[in-house]
Design an enzyme around this catalytic site. Structure first.
Site, PDB file in Angstrom:
ATOM      1  N   TRP A  10       0.790  -1.121  -0.029  1.00  0.00           N
ATOM      2  CA  TRP A  10      -0.001   0.063   0.072  1.00  0.00           C
ATOM      3  C   TRP A  10       0.969   1.234   0.142  1.00  0.00           C
ATOM      4  O   TRP A  10       0.375   2.389  -0.191  1.00  0.00           O
ATOM      5  CB  TRP A  10      -0.990   0.051   1.262  1.00  0.00           C
ATOM      6  CG  TRP A  10      -2.202  -1.136   1.105  1.00  0.00           C
ATOM      7  CD1 TRP A  10      -2.080  -1.996   0.248  1.00  0.00           C
ATOM      8  CD2 TRP A  10      -3.165  -1.034   1.989  1.00  0.00           C
ATOM      9  NE1 TRP A  10      -3.236  -2.696   0.445  1.00  0.00           N
ATOM     10  CE2 TRP A  10      -3.903  -2.231   1.690  1.00  0.00           C
ATOM     11  CE3 TRP A  10      -3.564  -0.327   3.218  1.00  0.00           C
ATOM     12  CZ2 TRP A  10      -5.025  -2.437   2.379  1.00  0.00           C
ATOM     13  CZ3 TRP A  10      -4.822  -0.795   3.851  1.00  0.00           C
ATOM     14  CH2 TRP A  10      -5.394  -1.762   3.399  1.00  0.00           C
ATOM     15  N   HIS A  94      12.835  -2.842  -0.614  1.00  0.00           N
ATOM     16  CA  HIS A  94      12.346  -2.214  -1.804  1.00  0.00           C
ATOM     17  C   HIS A  94      12.961  -0.940  -2.524  1.00  0.00           C
ATOM     18  O   HIS A  94      13.771  -0.276  -1.720  1.00  0.00           O
ATOM     19  CB  HIS A  94      10.921  -1.476  -1.337  1.00  0.00           C
ATOM     20  CG  HIS A  94       9.933  -1.213  -2.363  1.00  0.00           C
ATOM     21  ND1 HIS A  94       9.947   0.107  -2.957  1.00  0.00           N
ATOM     22  CD2 HIS A  94       8.883  -1.691  -2.714  1.00  0.00           C
ATOM     23  CE1 HIS A  94       9.098   0.020  -3.693  1.00  0.00           C
ATOM     24  NE2 HIS A  94       8.460  -1.073  -3.832  1.00  0.00           N
ATOM     25  N   GLU A 166      11.721  -6.627  -8.928  1.00  0.00           N
ATOM     26  CA  GLU A 166      11.125  -5.281  -9.294  1.00  0.00           C
ATOM     27  C   GLU A 166      11.849  -4.498 -10.221  1.00  0.00           C
ATOM     28  O   GLU A 166      12.583  -3.580  -9.389  1.00  0.00           O
ATOM     29  CB  GLU A 166      10.478  -4.815  -7.898  1.00  0.00           C
ATOM     30  CG  GLU A 166       9.693  -5.577  -7.059  1.00  0.00           C
ATOM     31  CD  GLU A 166       8.717  -4.685  -6.332  1.00  0.00           C
ATOM     32  OE1 GLU A 166       7.492  -4.713  -6.581  1.00  0.00           O
ATOM     33  OE2 GLU A 166       9.007  -3.856  -5.635  1.00  0.00           O
ATOM     34  N   GLY A 232       1.742  -2.704  -6.384  1.00  0.00           N
ATOM     35  CA  GLY A 232       1.728  -1.355  -5.740  1.00  0.00           C
ATOM     36  C   GLY A 232       0.208  -0.587  -6.075  1.00  0.00           C
ATOM     37  O   GLY A 232      -0.561  -1.069  -5.380  1.00  0.00           O
ATOM     38  N   GLY A 233       0.136   0.285  -7.005  1.00  0.00           N
ATOM     39  CA  GLY A 233      -1.184   1.075  -7.154  1.00  0.00           C
ATOM     40  C   GLY A 233      -2.046   0.148  -7.275  1.00  0.00           C
ATOM     41  O   GLY A 233      -3.212   0.688  -6.721  1.00  0.00           O
TER      42      GLY A 233
HETATM   43  C1  PEP Z   1       5.734  -1.738  -5.720  1.00  0.00           C
HETATM   44  O1  PEP Z   1       5.758  -0.419  -5.136  1.00  0.00           O
HETATM   45  O2  PEP Z   1       6.319  -2.430  -5.134  1.00  0.00           O
HETATM   46  C2  PEP Z   1       5.175  -1.800  -6.997  1.00  0.00           C
HETATM   47  C3  PEP Z   1       5.235  -2.816  -7.800  1.00  0.00           C
HETATM   48  O3  PEP Z   1       4.338  -0.565  -7.508  1.00  0.00           O
HETATM   49  P1  PEP Z   1       3.421  -0.642  -8.778  1.00  0.00           P
HETATM   50  O4  PEP Z   1       2.649  -1.815  -8.962  1.00  0.00           O
HETATM   51  O5  PEP Z   1       2.417   0.678  -8.416  1.00  0.00           O
HETATM   52  O6  PEP Z   1       4.380  -0.532  -9.916  1.00  0.00           O
END
Ligand code: PEP
Length: 249
Positions: A10, A94, A166, A232-233
């Site tokens: 979140w 992260h 990521e 994330g979003g």
């Molecule tokens: C994250 O912050 O770990 C992420 C994957 O964000 P988003 O899905 O918004 O790219």
């Protein structure tokens, strides 16, 4: 057989009211899915989330932790504290922590170890920046971030952890790695572990994170080395997060 896993990060979002609406919507629909689901709200909302999640089966995670257990570390939160609030998972490394708060590989390793010592399952985030990808350094960066943990703590610690690939250029940008690009790195991660311990490599879950949406989740999660997603979003929108969980489950 690795069970698929979808975790919602979140970030610094939420209100008591919105959290309750979101968690209520998730609880109803996640029951019965084959995949494991977790949410990682900001620290102040962990108690609320733990109470609302109850026995829903949705796991609770935190977004960060201190590398220390207790003491004069103003503003920090330790693994045992997170455990008391019902957390099973905690994100470590992260890219926002690495980039904005200057967390080095060695701090990430210390946090990883602190998480496990406190009974939590660390979700180790690794990934390259756009400049690093364009310079052809993706595998070098990702393998260095992973090796930092393995070299200091041993490969067996990965048994009780999750890895999240990521790519920094895909986080919050709306640009997703293609399924092929993601699979290539996931396979490299698993091979790096397999070179040391094939059993650990076969068991560890490697999630993909970076602009996962309902539209691309199924293809990403269909890759042989992608075991789910760190979201994330889209984790803030019940319908989107649920669609992503369904794509995994
Ligand atoms: C994250 O912050 O770990 C992420 C994957 O964000 P988003 O899905 O918004 O790219």
């Amino acid at each position: 057989m690795r069970r698929k896993f979808v975790a919602g990060n979140w970030k610094m979002h939420g209100t008591l009211q919105n959290n309750a609406l979101l968690i209520d919507a998730l609880k109803v629909s996640v029951a019965g899915l084959a995949c494991e689901v977790a949410i990682c709200p900001p620290y102040p909302y962990l108690a609320q989330a733990a109470a609302l999640l109850g026995s829903s089966g949705i796991q609770l995670g935190a977004q960060n932790l201190s590398e220390f257990v207790s003491g004069a570390y103003t503003g920090e939160v330790s693994a045992p504290m997170l455990g008391e609030f019902g957390c099973r998972y905690v994100l470590v490394g992260h890219s926002e922590r690495r980039a904005i708060y200057g967390e080095s590989d060695s701090v990430v390793v210390a946090k990883f170890a602190a998480a496990q010592a406190g009974g939590l399952v660390p979700v180790l985030c690794v990934g390259e920046s756009l400049e690093e990808r364009q310079a052809g350094k993706t595998s070098e960066v990702v393998s260095r971030q992973l090796a930092a943990v393995i070299d200091r703590l041993g490969v067996s610690v990965l048994t009780k952890s999750v890895i999240a690939y990521e790519p920094v250029w895909a986080i919050g940008t709306g640009v997703t790695a293609s399924a092929g690009q993601a699979q290539e790195v996931h396979q490299a991660i698993r091979s790096q572990v397999a070179a040391l311990d094939p059993v650990v490599a076969n068991g560890v879950r490697v999630l993909y994170g970076g602009s996962v949406k309902p539209q691309n989740a199924k293809e990403l999660f269909g890759q042989p080395d992608i075991d789910g997603g760190l979201i994330g979003g889209a984790a803030l929108v019940a319908g989107d997060f649920l669609a992503i969980c369904r794509a995994a489950g």
